[in-house]
Design a protein around this motif. Structure first.
Motif, PDB file in Angstrom:
ATOM      1  N   ILE A 245       1.570  -0.874   0.169  1.00 19.40           N
ATOM      2  CA  ILE A 245       0.300  -0.007  -0.382  1.00 19.40           C
ATOM      3  C   ILE A 245       0.828   1.042   0.351  1.00 19.40           C
ATOM      4  CG2 ILE A 245      -2.394   1.474   1.199  1.00 19.40           C
ATOM      5  CD1 ILE A 245      -3.049  -0.816   0.081  1.00 19.40           C
ATOM      6  N   VAL A 246       2.036   1.318   0.955  1.00 21.24           N
ATOM      7  CA  VAL A 246       3.080   2.425   0.360  1.00 21.24           C
ATOM      8  C   VAL A 246       4.187   2.047   0.256  1.00 21.24           C
ATOM      9  CG1 VAL A 246       1.298   3.624   2.231  1.00 21.24           C
ATOM     10  CG2 VAL A 246       2.616   2.549   3.784  1.00 21.24           C
ATOM     11  N   SER A 247       4.836   2.188  -0.218  1.00 25.51           N
ATOM     12  CA  SER A 247       6.643   1.923  -0.359  1.00 25.51           C
ATOM     13  C   SER A 247       7.687   3.516  -0.084  1.00 25.51           C
ATOM     14  CB  SER A 247       6.387   1.482  -1.727  1.00 25.51           C
ATOM     15  OG  SER A 247       5.827   1.352  -2.565  1.00 25.51           O
ATOM     16  N   ASP A 248       8.757   3.252   0.081  1.00 21.04           N
ATOM     17  CA  ASP A 248       9.528   3.624   0.094  1.00 21.04           C
ATOM     18  C   ASP A 248       9.329   5.152   0.618  1.00 21.04           C
ATOM     19  OD1 ASP A 248      10.980   2.091  -1.687  1.00 21.04           O
ATOM     20  OD2 ASP A 248      10.412   2.495  -3.581  1.00 21.04           O
ATOM     21  N   ILE A 249       8.837   5.384   1.753  1.00 19.64           N
ATOM     22  CA  ILE A 249       8.626   6.097   2.532  1.00 19.64           C
ATOM     23  C   ILE A 249       9.804   6.869   3.198  1.00 19.64           C
ATOM     24  CG2 ILE A 249       6.743   7.443   3.770  1.00 19.64           C
ATOM     25  CD1 ILE A 249       5.218   6.390   1.452  1.00 19.64           C
ATOM     26  N   ASP A 250      10.415   7.529   3.085  1.00 17.89           N
ATOM     27  CA  ASP A 250      11.614   8.005   3.412  1.00 17.89           C
ATOM     28  C   ASP A 250      11.534   9.882   4.380  1.00 17.89           C
ATOM     29  OD1 ASP A 250      13.890   6.716   3.881  1.00 17.89           O
ATOM     30  OD2 ASP A 250      15.011   8.167   2.168  1.00 17.89           O
ATOM     31  N   PHE A 251      11.283   9.875   4.833  1.00 19.51           N
ATOM     32  CA  PHE A 251      11.651  11.342   5.762  1.00 19.51           C
ATOM     33  C   PHE A 251      12.154  11.454   6.680  1.00 19.51           C
ATOM     34  CE2 PHE A 251       7.181   9.653   6.804  1.00 19.51           C
ATOM     35  CZ  PHE A 251       7.308  10.457   7.574  1.00 19.51           C
ATOM     36  N   ALA A 252      12.649  13.035   7.092  1.00 20.70           N
ATOM     37  CA  ALA A 252      13.019  13.462   8.709  1.00 20.70           C
ATOM     38  C   ALA A 252      11.960  14.363   8.485  1.00 20.70           C
ATOM     39  CB  ALA A 252      14.323  13.028   8.501  1.00 20.70           C
ATOM     40  N   VAL A 253      12.079  14.104  10.270  1.00 25.66           N
ATOM     41  CA  VAL A 253      11.170  15.370  10.642  1.00 25.66           C
ATOM     42  C   VAL A 253      12.002  16.219  12.479  1.00 25.66           C
ATOM     43  CG1 VAL A 253       8.769  16.804  11.857  1.00 25.66           C
ATOM     44  CG2 VAL A 253       8.853  14.453  10.286  1.00 25.66           C
ATOM     45  N   GLU A 254      12.113  16.994  12.407  1.00 30.54           N
ATOM     46  CA  GLU A 254      12.756  17.774  13.719  1.00 30.54           C
ATOM     47  C   GLU A 254      12.504  18.015  14.522  1.00 30.54           C
ATOM     48  OE1 GLU A 254      16.116  20.463  12.893  1.00 30.54           O
ATOM     49  OE2 GLU A 254      16.785  19.018  11.529  1.00 30.54           O
ATOM     50  N   GLY A 255      12.958  17.252  16.002  1.00 28.70           N
ATOM     51  CA  GLY A 255      11.555  17.820  16.633  1.00 28.70           C
ATOM     52  C   GLY A 255      11.026  19.035  17.074  1.00 28.70           C
ATOM     53  N   GLY A 256       9.593  19.140  17.107  1.00 29.42           N
ATOM     54  CA  GLY A 256       8.698  20.509  17.451  1.00 29.42           C
ATOM     55  C   GLY A 256       8.639  20.957  16.004  1.00 29.42           C
ATOM     56  N   GLU A 257       8.689  20.473  14.882  1.00 28.77           N
ATOM     57  CA  GLU A 257       8.294  20.060  13.397  1.00 28.77           C
ATOM     58  C   GLU A 257       6.517  20.196  13.257  1.00 28.77           C
ATOM     59  OE1 GLU A 257      11.435  20.354  10.619  1.00 28.77           O
ATOM     60  OE2 GLU A 257      12.141  21.971  11.638  1.00 28.77           O
ATOM     61  N   THR A 258       6.444  20.903  12.210  1.00 31.12           N
ATOM     62  CA  THR A 258       4.956  19.755  11.219  1.00 31.12           C
ATOM     63  C   THR A 258       5.133  19.512  10.160  1.00 31.12           C
ATOM     64  OG1 THR A 258       3.789  21.437  12.973  1.00 31.12           O
ATOM     65  CG2 THR A 258       2.675  20.677  11.285  1.00 31.12           C
ATOM     66  N   LEU A 259       4.582  18.314  10.295  1.00 32.66           N
ATOM     67  CA  LEU A 259       5.030  17.262   7.870  1.00 32.66           C
ATOM     68  C   LEU A 259       3.782  17.349   8.416  1.00 32.66           C
ATOM     69  CD1 LEU A 259       7.006  15.679   6.775  1.00 32.66           C
ATOM     70  CD2 LEU A 259       5.619  14.055   7.837  1.00 32.66           C
ATOM     71  N   ALA A 260       2.953  17.778   7.321  1.00 37.00           N
ATOM     72  CA  ALA A 260       1.907  17.544   6.816  1.00 37.00           C
ATOM     73  C   ALA A 260       1.837  16.418   5.302  1.00 37.00           C
ATOM     74  CB  ALA A 260       1.266  19.069   6.042  1.00 37.00           C
ATOM     75  N   LEU A 261       0.538  15.705   5.517  1.00 32.53           N
ATOM     76  CA  LEU A 261       0.680  15.328   4.252  1.00 32.53           C
ATOM     77  C   LEU A 261      -0.836  15.002   3.825  1.00 32.53           C
ATOM     78  CD1 LEU A 261       1.076  11.181   6.320  1.00 32.53           C
ATOM     79  CD2 LEU A 261       3.133  12.449   4.729  1.00 32.53           C
ATOM     80  N   VAL A 262      -0.495  15.576   2.439  1.00 31.80           N
ATOM     81  CA  VAL A 262      -1.369  15.449   1.469  1.00 31.80           C
ATOM     82  C   VAL A 262      -1.738  14.798   0.409  1.00 31.80           C
ATOM     83  CG1 VAL A 262      -1.668  18.182   1.933  1.00 31.80           C
ATOM     84  CG2 VAL A 262      -0.606  17.289  -0.200  1.00 31.80           C
ATOM     85  N   GLY A 263      -3.069  14.717  -0.698  1.00 34.08           N
ATOM     86  CA  GLY A 263      -1.975  13.631  -0.883  1.00 34.08           C
ATOM     87  C   GLY A 263      -4.005  13.277  -1.690  1.00 34.08           C
ATOM     88  N   PRO A 264      -4.532  12.282  -2.670  1.00 35.97           N
ATOM     89  CA  PRO A 264      -5.620  12.107  -2.985  1.00 35.97           C
ATOM     90  C   PRO A 264      -5.962  10.624  -1.859  1.00 35.97           C
ATOM     91  CG  PRO A 264      -4.466  11.632  -5.263  1.00 35.97           C
ATOM     92  CD  PRO A 264      -3.751  12.430  -3.778  1.00 35.97           C
ATOM     93  N   THR A 265      -7.285  10.713  -2.293  1.00 37.18           N
ATOM     94  CA  THR A 265      -8.132   9.369  -1.158  1.00 37.18           C
ATOM     95  C   THR A 265      -7.774   8.450  -1.291  1.00 37.18           C
ATOM     96  OG1 THR A 265     -10.429  10.617  -0.791  1.00 37.18           O
ATOM     97  CG2 THR A 265      -9.912   8.959   0.007  1.00 37.18           C
ATOM     98  N   GLY A 266      -7.165   7.444  -0.390  1.00 42.46           N
ATOM     99  CA  GLY A 266      -6.750   6.571  -1.273  1.00 42.46           C
ATOM    100  C   GLY A 266      -4.820   6.481  -1.339  1.00 42.46           C
ATOM    101  N   ALA A 267      -4.546   7.636  -0.955  1.00 44.38           N
ATOM    102  CA  ALA A 267      -2.993   7.572  -1.476  1.00 44.38           C
ATOM    103  C   ALA A 267      -2.414   6.956  -0.099  1.00 44.38           C
ATOM    104  CB  ALA A 267      -2.709   9.297  -1.683  1.00 44.38           C
ATOM    105  N   GLY A 268      -3.231   6.893   0.666  1.00 45.56           N
ATOM    106  CA  GLY A 268      -2.367   6.185   1.949  1.00 45.56           C
ATOM    107  C   GLY A 268      -2.090   6.738   3.041  1.00 45.56           C
ATOM    108  N   LYS A 269      -1.660   7.916   2.851  1.00 47.15           N
ATOM    109  CA  LYS A 269      -1.707   8.639   4.032  1.00 47.15           C
ATOM    110  C   LYS A 269      -1.953   8.082   5.422  1.00 47.15           C
ATOM    111  CE  LYS A 269      -4.869  12.481   2.132  1.00 47.15           C
ATOM    112  NZ  LYS A 269      -5.734  11.324   1.375  1.00 47.15           N
ATOM    113  N   SER A 270      -2.962   8.120   5.755  1.00 46.64           N
ATOM    114  CA  SER A 270      -3.769   7.337   7.101  1.00 46.64           C
ATOM    115  C   SER A 270      -2.662   5.968   7.301  1.00 46.64           C
ATOM    116  CB  SER A 270      -5.298   7.445   7.232  1.00 46.64           C
ATOM    117  OG  SER A 270      -6.137   8.117   7.077  1.00 46.64           O
ATOM    118  N   THR A 271      -2.259   5.352   6.595  1.00 44.74           N
ATOM    119  CA  THR A 271      -1.785   3.628   6.570  1.00 44.74           C
ATOM    120  C   THR A 271      -0.163   4.274   6.882  1.00 44.74           C
ATOM    121  OG1 THR A 271      -2.840   3.343   4.996  1.00 44.74           O
ATOM    122  CG2 THR A 271      -0.724   2.229   4.943  1.00 44.74           C
ATOM    123  N   VAL A 272       0.469   5.304   6.779  1.00 42.91           N
ATOM    124  CA  VAL A 272       1.940   6.034   7.187  1.00 42.91           C
ATOM    125  C   VAL A 272       1.501   6.462   7.905  1.00 42.91           C
ATOM    126  CG1 VAL A 272       3.717   8.368   6.872  1.00 42.91           C
ATOM    127  CG2 VAL A 272       2.108   7.090   4.827  1.00 42.91           C
TER     128      VAL A 272
END
Ligand code: ADP
Length: 648
Positions: free
Chosen positions: A397-424
């Protein structure tokens, strides 16, 4: 319904089939703790039944000794065990002696019946409670995939029907089992002792009844299994439909759903009817066999007494009193034999239920916690996804998800329905384990820390803000139970909820949730946010937290969220891009992969998917390139296909 379809609905079948002897396991695992209760029950049951056997015997003795004056008490076979000195000799004394023995048998017997009922009920109720709470605890620890709509009905059915069925066997079934065993053994021994020849006649149908009962069990067993299965299926369907009643009404599919309920109910009916027709043939047939024994005893015993000589090959004497004892006992003996069938019946049902319960309990949790797991310690709150891939089933369902978030920052996930945001984000909460790669919080892999500490560190505000039935205060303190009133109020203020709560009829003590005061979507949302504020987690997940509220409420919620997310590592999923445009990083997911990443301005400059989505939300539909529209159509077509195949 085909068996393949049933397998879909029956998540615990595999485990259940591995269980060899569920009843033995039940007694070993749960019965041991209540050995004193059941021992008292068995002991009292045996005595109560032995006392029950006394009145007919005394009656027979009295007939011979008192009314016919044939034999003295001291000459009666059943009384020879008592010393002569204890037995009265005069007719009147013997009469009163008989009354006294019968009266005492009833009185003391009643006491034993009471103790017996206490013992068996205590045994059954305690086990029922333990099994239910253990099953529930296990259920809470099952992986999320067990909680799809289809399977909650099945779990409810295990937690209520199957557990109740066990209780019924442990109480009524076991009770009857001991009662009947004592009756059969006790009466059998007495009959042989009094007149072994007539006893043989009376007991002639017993082996036939035994063989017949065995046959019955063989036939009924698979039928009961079928009944249990169809109940589970029916419950699943009903629950599913009650949950989706809004969709059913709005899509005008009432007749269609009525037909579907009709189908599962009919399957249940058929399975049940099949079992019933077998059962209702069995019991009358048993009665006939029992009746034959009774009539034979009556004919031979009657002739024996009546002609005063043994008929046919029989030898010896038979007095009137002992003939009466035979008639009374034979009747009491044969019926219990027939009732064994019913007990075995009950046992079979309990066995099937026990197998279902242990099937659930044995279901392995894919999220086994490492026994050496330590608590998560969060410092800055840095989060790293290292080449993560995951699929619920075979399909990725999701592949090669690669990212880093620094403490205190906000990361937003956007994309069409079914793209896998909730899954991540479910992977961060460790609702599921990654198939490849790893997720680390301040350097600690989420699989190496205790689930409890992980979930304590993460706050979650979802799109459907579910409130439990209880007061507003209880809903806010859910999970942070020790909070003071002052802290609750501060949290509600931070969530912009204090104002509306204050105006409710009973303020913080107003009952909400199912059966309580109905709050609007935005109000519920703010109560959930207050809960997250109070929990004060190190990390925060906002899953479309402002999806179903109006713009004004959204502004209020947004203000409360801004306060909540400041200085806290936050993951936000949003359809409305305006709510996340200030995020430090925005990831655009498409088809389970990261399609773009950057800040709002960078992504707009990119003119990719994000820029187009932004355009759509800003109302610039006319300016969209054809390629974007084609892709959107393709995606929605895929979603429809998915939904249809889910529905099968
Ligand atoms: P989004 O949050 O972007 O809308 P999701 O992460 O909810 O997407 O879903 C991504 C894909 O995973 C969808 O195709 C969806 O059907 C599938 N999916 C979501 N939850 C489950 C589940 N529990 N079991 C199987 N498939 C699921």
């Amino acid at each position: 319904m085909s068996s393949a379809e049933w397998e879909d609905d029956d998540p615990f079948e595999e485990q259940r089939d591995k269980i060899e002897n569920p009843m033995k396991r039940l007694f070993l695992a749960y019965g041991r703790d209540y050995l004193p209760q059941v021992s008292v029950g068995i002991f009292a049951s045996v005595f109560a039944r032995l006392l029950d056997l006394l009145p007919p015997l005394m009656l027979g003795i009295a007939i011979d000794a008192v009314f016919y004056e044939d034999a003295l008490f001291s000459e009666q076979i059943p009384l020879v065990i008592l010393p002569d000195a204890w037995l009265p000799t005069g007719q009147t004394e013997q009469f009163w002696f008989t009354i006294a023995v019968i009266g005492a048998a009833f009185g003391i017997g009643a006491g034993f019946h009471w103790i017996r009922n206490w013992g068996f009920n205590a045994f059954a109720q305690n086990i029922q409670h333990d099994v239910r709470t253990d099953t529930y605890d296990k259920m809470q620890r099952l992986n999320m995939e067990f909680f799809s709509d289809k399977q909650t009905g099945e779990m409810m059915s295990i937690l209520s029907n199957d557990v109740n069925r066990l209780e019924r066997f442990l109480n009524d079934g076991m009770n009857s089992l001991f009662r009947l065993s004592v009756m059969v053994v006790g009466i059998g021994v007495l009959l042989f002792w009094i007149n072994w020849q007539l006893a043989l006649v009376a007991l002639l149908p017993v082996p036939i009844i035994g063989g017949f009962t065995y046959l019955f069990i063989k036939i009924i067993q698979p039928k009961y299994a079928e009944v249990r299965s169809s109940v589970g299926k029916m419950n699943s369907r009903l629950e599913n439909n009650l949950g989706g009643i809004q969709v059913i009404k709005s899509s005008n599919t009432e007749p269609y759903e009525s037909d579907r309920v009709d189908d599962v109910s009919m399957d249940y009916f058929d399975a049940n009817w099949d079992a019933i027709t077998t059962r209702i043939k069995f019991f009358p047939a048993l009665r006939v066999l029992a009746g034959i024994g009774f009539v034979l005893t009556f004919v031979i015993g009657g002739l024996w007494v009546f002609q005063d000589t043994p008929p046919g090959p029989f030898t010896g004497d038979l007095s009137v009193g002992m003939f009466v004892v035979f008639i009374l006992y034979t009747q009491r003996f044969i019926w219990p034999m027939a009732q064994f069938g019913q007990i075995i019946n009950m046992y079979q049902r309990a066995r099937a239920s026990s197998a279902r319960i242990f099937g659930l309990m044995d279901e392995p949790s894919r999220l086994a916690e490492d026994p050496d797991a330590e608590d998560l310690t969060v410092g800055d709150g840095d989060v790293v996804y290292d080449d993560v891939s995951f699929g619920y089933d075979e399909e990725t369902i999701v592949s090669d998800i690669d990212f880093a978030v620094e403490g205190g920052e906000t990361l937003a996930l956007v994309g069409p329905t079914g793209a896998g945001k909730s899954t991540v984000l479910k992977l961060l909460l460790r609702m599921y384990d990654v198939d490849e790669g790893s997720i680390r919080i301040d350097g600690q892999d989420v699989r190496d820390v205790t689930l409890k500490s992980l979930r304590r560190s993460i706050g979650y505000v979802g799109q459907s803000s579910y409130l439990f039935y209880g007061t507003i205060r209880e809903n806010i303190t859910y999970g942070t139970f020790e909070a003071t009133d002052e802290e609750v109020r501060e949290a509600a203020e931070a969530a912009e909820a204090h104002e509306f709560i204050k105006n409710l009829p009973e303020g913080y003590d107003t009952m909400v949730g199912e059966r309580g005061v109905k709050l609007s979507g935005g109000q519920r949302q703010r109560v959930t946010i207050a809960r997250a504020v109070l929990k004060d987690p190190d990390l925060l997940i906002l899953d479309e937290a402002t999806s179903d509220v109006d713009t004004e409420t959204e502004m209020l919620i947004q203000r409360s969220l801004d306060r909540l997310t400041a200085d806290r590592t936050t993951f936000a999923i949003a359809h409305r891009l305006s709510t996340i445009k200030d995020a430090d990083t925005i990831l655009v997911l498409e088809g389970g992969e990261i399609a773009e990443r950057g800040t709002h301005d960078e992504l707009l400059d990119n003119s990719g998917l994000y820029a187009h989505l932004w355009g759509v939300q800003a109302g610039e539909i006319d300016e969209l390139p054809q390629e974007f529209i084609d892709r959107a159509q393709e995606r929605t077509a895929r979603l429809v296909e998915d939904a249809e195949s889910d529905d099968d």
